[in-house]
Motif scaffolding. Sequence first.
Motif, PDB file in Angstrom:
ATOM      1  N   CYS A   1     -29.342 -41.548  84.225  1.00 10.09           N
ATOM      2  CA  CYS A   1     -28.588 -42.806  84.056  1.00 10.09           C
ATOM      3  C   CYS A   1     -29.229 -43.594  82.826  1.00 10.09           C
ATOM      4  CB  CYS A   1     -29.140 -43.567  85.564  1.00 10.09           C
ATOM      5  SG  CYS A   1     -28.419 -45.341  85.179  1.00 10.09           S
ATOM      6  N   THR A   2     -28.121 -43.656  81.791  1.00  5.57           N
ATOM      7  CA  THR A   2     -28.592 -44.363  80.535  1.00  5.57           C
ATOM      8  C   THR A   2     -27.455 -45.303  80.343  1.00  5.57           C
ATOM      9  OG1 THR A   2     -27.380 -42.708  79.340  1.00  5.57           O
ATOM     10  CG2 THR A   2     -29.317 -41.850  80.017  1.00  5.57           C
ATOM     11  N   VAL A   3     -27.818 -46.051  78.898  1.00 10.13           N
ATOM     12  CA  VAL A   3     -26.739 -47.017  78.510  1.00 10.13           C
ATOM     13  C   VAL A   3     -25.417 -46.610  78.330  1.00 10.13           C
ATOM     14  CG1 VAL A   3     -28.459 -48.630  77.784  1.00 10.13           C
ATOM     15  CG2 VAL A   3     -27.744 -46.685  76.211  1.00 10.13           C
ATOM     16  N   ALA A   4     -25.547 -45.188  77.961  1.00  9.97           N
ATOM     17  CA  ALA A   4     -24.180 -44.509  78.013  1.00  9.97           C
ATOM     18  C   ALA A   4     -23.590 -44.071  79.207  1.00  9.97           C
ATOM     19  CB  ALA A   4     -24.341 -43.303  77.001  1.00  9.97           C
ATOM     20  N   SER A   5     -24.073 -44.215  80.263  1.00  6.67           N
ATOM     21  CA  SER A   5     -23.568 -43.799  81.530  1.00  6.67           C
ATOM     22  C   SER A   5     -22.273 -44.523  81.977  1.00  6.67           C
ATOM     23  CB  SER A   5     -24.429 -43.505  82.621  1.00  6.67           C
ATOM     24  OG  SER A   5     -25.632 -42.768  82.247  1.00  6.67           O
ATOM     25  N   ASN A   6     -21.502 -43.868  83.107  1.00 10.17           N
ATOM     26  CA  ASN A   6     -20.458 -44.912  83.839  1.00 10.17           C
ATOM     27  C   ASN A   6     -21.569 -45.878  84.575  1.00 10.17           C
ATOM     28  OD1 ASN A   6     -18.214 -43.210  82.861  1.00 10.17           O
ATOM     29  ND2 ASN A   6     -19.035 -42.140  84.671  1.00 10.17           N
ATOM     30  N   LEU A   7     -20.972 -47.089  84.570  1.00  9.16           N
ATOM     31  CA  LEU A   7     -22.041 -48.174  85.451  1.00  9.16           C
ATOM     32  C   LEU A   7     -21.047 -49.192  86.128  1.00  9.16           C
ATOM     33  CD1 LEU A   7     -24.551 -49.444  86.175  1.00  9.16           C
ATOM     34  CD2 LEU A   7     -24.355 -51.084  84.232  1.00  9.16           C
ATOM     35  N   CYS A   8     -21.166 -49.073  87.716  1.00 13.14           N
ATOM     36  CA  CYS A   8     -20.307 -49.721  88.420  1.00 13.14           C
ATOM     37  C   CYS A   8     -20.683 -51.424  88.409  1.00 13.14           C
ATOM     38  CB  CYS A   8     -20.686 -49.361  90.191  1.00 13.14           C
ATOM     39  SG  CYS A   8     -22.255 -49.840  90.643  1.00 13.14           S
ATOM     40  N   PRO A   9     -19.596 -52.233  88.501  1.00 15.19           N
ATOM     41  CA  PRO A   9     -20.050 -53.426  88.436  1.00 15.19           C
ATOM     42  C   PRO A   9     -20.449 -54.006  89.512  1.00 15.19           C
ATOM     43  CG  PRO A   9     -17.669 -53.044  88.852  1.00 15.19           C
ATOM     44  CD  PRO A   9     -18.233 -52.001  88.527  1.00 15.19           C
ATOM     45  N   ASN A  10     -20.658 -53.669  90.578  1.00 13.11           N
ATOM     46  CA  ASN A  10     -21.052 -54.283  91.669  1.00 13.11           C
ATOM     47  C   ASN A  10     -21.805 -53.005  92.506  1.00 13.11           C
ATOM     48  OD1 ASN A  10     -21.852 -55.415  94.305  1.00 13.11           O
ATOM     49  ND2 ASN A  10     -19.838 -56.314  94.641  1.00 13.11           N
ATOM     50  N   ARG A  11     -23.275 -53.360  92.289  1.00  9.46           N
ATOM     51  CA  ARG A  11     -24.283 -52.203  92.924  1.00  9.46           C
ATOM     52  C   ARG A  11     -24.297 -52.335  94.339  1.00  9.46           C
ATOM     53  NH1 ARG A  11     -24.032 -53.942  87.853  1.00  9.46           N
ATOM     54  NH2 ARG A  11     -25.470 -55.797  88.255  1.00  9.46           N
ATOM     55  N   ASP A  12     -24.042 -53.566  94.907  1.00  6.02           N
ATOM     56  CA  ASP A  12     -24.239 -53.687  96.443  1.00  6.02           C
ATOM     57  C   ASP A  12     -23.224 -52.867  97.111  1.00  6.02           C
ATOM     58  OD1 ASP A  12     -26.223 -55.461  95.968  1.00  6.02           O
ATOM     59  OD2 ASP A  12     -25.141 -57.432  96.428  1.00  6.02           O
ATOM     60  N   LEU A  13     -22.181 -52.267  96.276  1.00  6.91           N
ATOM     61  CA  LEU A  13     -21.064 -51.551  96.895  1.00  6.91           C
ATOM     62  C   LEU A  13     -21.549 -50.110  96.963  1.00  6.91           C
ATOM     63  CD1 LEU A  13     -17.946 -53.228  95.835  1.00  6.91           C
ATOM     64  CD2 LEU A  13     -19.273 -53.865  97.894  1.00  6.91           C
ATOM     65  N   TYR A  14     -22.517 -49.786  96.296  1.00  8.58           N
ATOM     66  CA  TYR A  14     -22.851 -48.159  96.246  1.00  8.58           C
ATOM     67  C   TYR A  14     -24.004 -47.900  97.115  1.00  8.58           C
ATOM     68  CZ  TYR A  14     -19.121 -47.630  92.701  1.00  8.58           C
ATOM     69  OH  TYR A  14     -17.937 -47.502  92.281  1.00  8.58           O
ATOM     70  N   ALA A  15     -24.172 -46.921  97.923  1.00 12.28           N
ATOM     71  CA  ALA A  15     -25.221 -46.376  98.325  1.00 12.28           C
ATOM     72  C   ALA A  15     -26.384 -45.912  97.687  1.00 12.28           C
ATOM     73  CB  ALA A  15     -24.914 -45.738  99.608  1.00 12.28           C
ATOM     74  N   PHE A  16     -25.769 -45.186  96.592  1.00 11.35           N
ATOM     75  CA  PHE A  16     -26.543 -44.528  95.673  1.00 11.35           C
ATOM     76  C   PHE A  16     -26.774 -45.182  94.157  1.00 11.35           C
ATOM     77  CE2 PHE A  16     -26.626 -41.121  98.611  1.00 11.35           C
ATOM     78  CZ  PHE A  16     -27.682 -40.617  98.510  1.00 11.35           C
ATOM     79  N   TRP A  17     -27.793 -45.530  93.548  1.00 14.29           N
ATOM     80  CA  TRP A  17     -27.819 -46.131  92.445  1.00 14.29           C
ATOM     81  C   TRP A  17     -27.650 -45.083  91.477  1.00 14.29           C
ATOM     82  CZ3 TRP A  17     -27.415 -49.134  88.371  1.00 14.29           C
ATOM     83  CH2 TRP A  17     -28.047 -49.035  87.520  1.00 14.29           C
ATOM     84  N   ASP A  18     -28.461 -44.143  91.393  1.00 11.25           N
ATOM     85  CA  ASP A  18     -28.336 -42.911  90.556  1.00 11.25           C
ATOM     86  C   ASP A  18     -28.135 -41.659  91.149  1.00 11.25           C
ATOM     87  OD1 ASP A  18     -30.876 -42.199  91.278  1.00 11.25           O
ATOM     88  OD2 ASP A  18     -31.791 -42.768  89.313  1.00 11.25           O
ATOM     89  N   ALA A  19     -28.242 -40.691  90.273  1.00 10.07           N
ATOM     90  CA  ALA A  19     -27.987 -39.169  91.056  1.00 10.07           C
ATOM     91  C   ALA A  19     -28.912 -38.860  92.339  1.00 10.07           C
ATOM     92  CB  ALA A  19     -28.099 -38.138  89.969  1.00 10.07           C
TER      93      ALA A  19
END
Length: 362
Positions: free
Chosen positions: A306-324
């Motif tokens: 996970c880097t600044v160049a990665s895809n980033l979801c706008p709402n982290r609360d909607l995702y069970a996983f933050w990174d890989a």
Amino acid sequence: MYSSCASLLLISLALRNLSVASEARAFFVFGDSLVDNGNNNYLLTTARADAPPYGIDYPTHRPTGRFSNGLNVPDIISEQLGAEPTLPYLSPELKGDRLFVGANFASAGIGILNDTGFQFLNIIRINKQLEYFEQYQERVSSLIGPDQTQRLVKKALILITLGGNDFVNNYYLVPFSARSREFSLPDYVDYLISEYHKILERLFELGARRVLVTGTGPIGCAPAELAQRSRNGDCDPELQRAADLFNPQLVKTLNELNGQIGSHVFVAVNAFRMHMDFITNPQAYGFVTSKIACCGQGPYNGVGLCTVASNLCPNRDLYAFWDAFHPSERANRIIVSQFMTGSAGYMDPLNLTTILAIDARV
């Protein structure tokens, strides 16, 4: 007059330190990236979370070394204890009264075995973490004496999280890895458990009397493994089998250790079940997905870091996983809620609320 005032001040400070050490419940953390809160920031290693967007939802909105968008499991446990988060042991800020809060010795990339995570170079392997715990006790003893230090450690709550990396960053790291050529999977699990047994015995020798021991989570369901191993988004059965073999043996070992000691020192935390609840039914927990990581790239956002160049979801609360590999802060909060009030299927033999109530009466 000055000498008398100085002496009174020193006595006052010493009494305050004794009071802090006797009343507060320290919290100590050992393990890997699931519970590391910044030790690897101080090491020359590739296993780091010290750049954005890590920490995007942390109170400072800056990366802290936690492999999370915000708080991790130890932080949230500290909240439940009514305490400030423990500092990384390597932090220069861990001194004076801050020592009485406890310390976090965890280091991303490590496992039960010393050869786990070798690709990350300089990380704090578990034996070194235990050495640091001894060193910590010496530092505290210089402030409040050995008797009060022993009391502080024996009253403390301890969390240890190991095992997952011994599979994903060792046995299954590459096809035909050295360990997979050496051991069949059942024999490898037996070996891991025997080594873990020694680690837990050493922790007890160092004064640990309340230890939360997390089993291995559903490692076959992490976005990184879906990206590498899954054609249809289903959890990888081989890695799930590894967890299914490891976790019951760990519980058996903890029961054996408790039987030998004659007390519920070691508490089995069913991390596998805690995660699978929201992995199998993410919508029931308010997630839109438990397959795609919030931050990453490639299939399931599970390829690379996970880097600044990665895809980033706008709402982290909607995702069970933050990174890989790592849960989001919201998923961590769901996990800790089971630490606190979960039934025996989650926390065996006692949940943390019950432990705190029992220990408050002692």
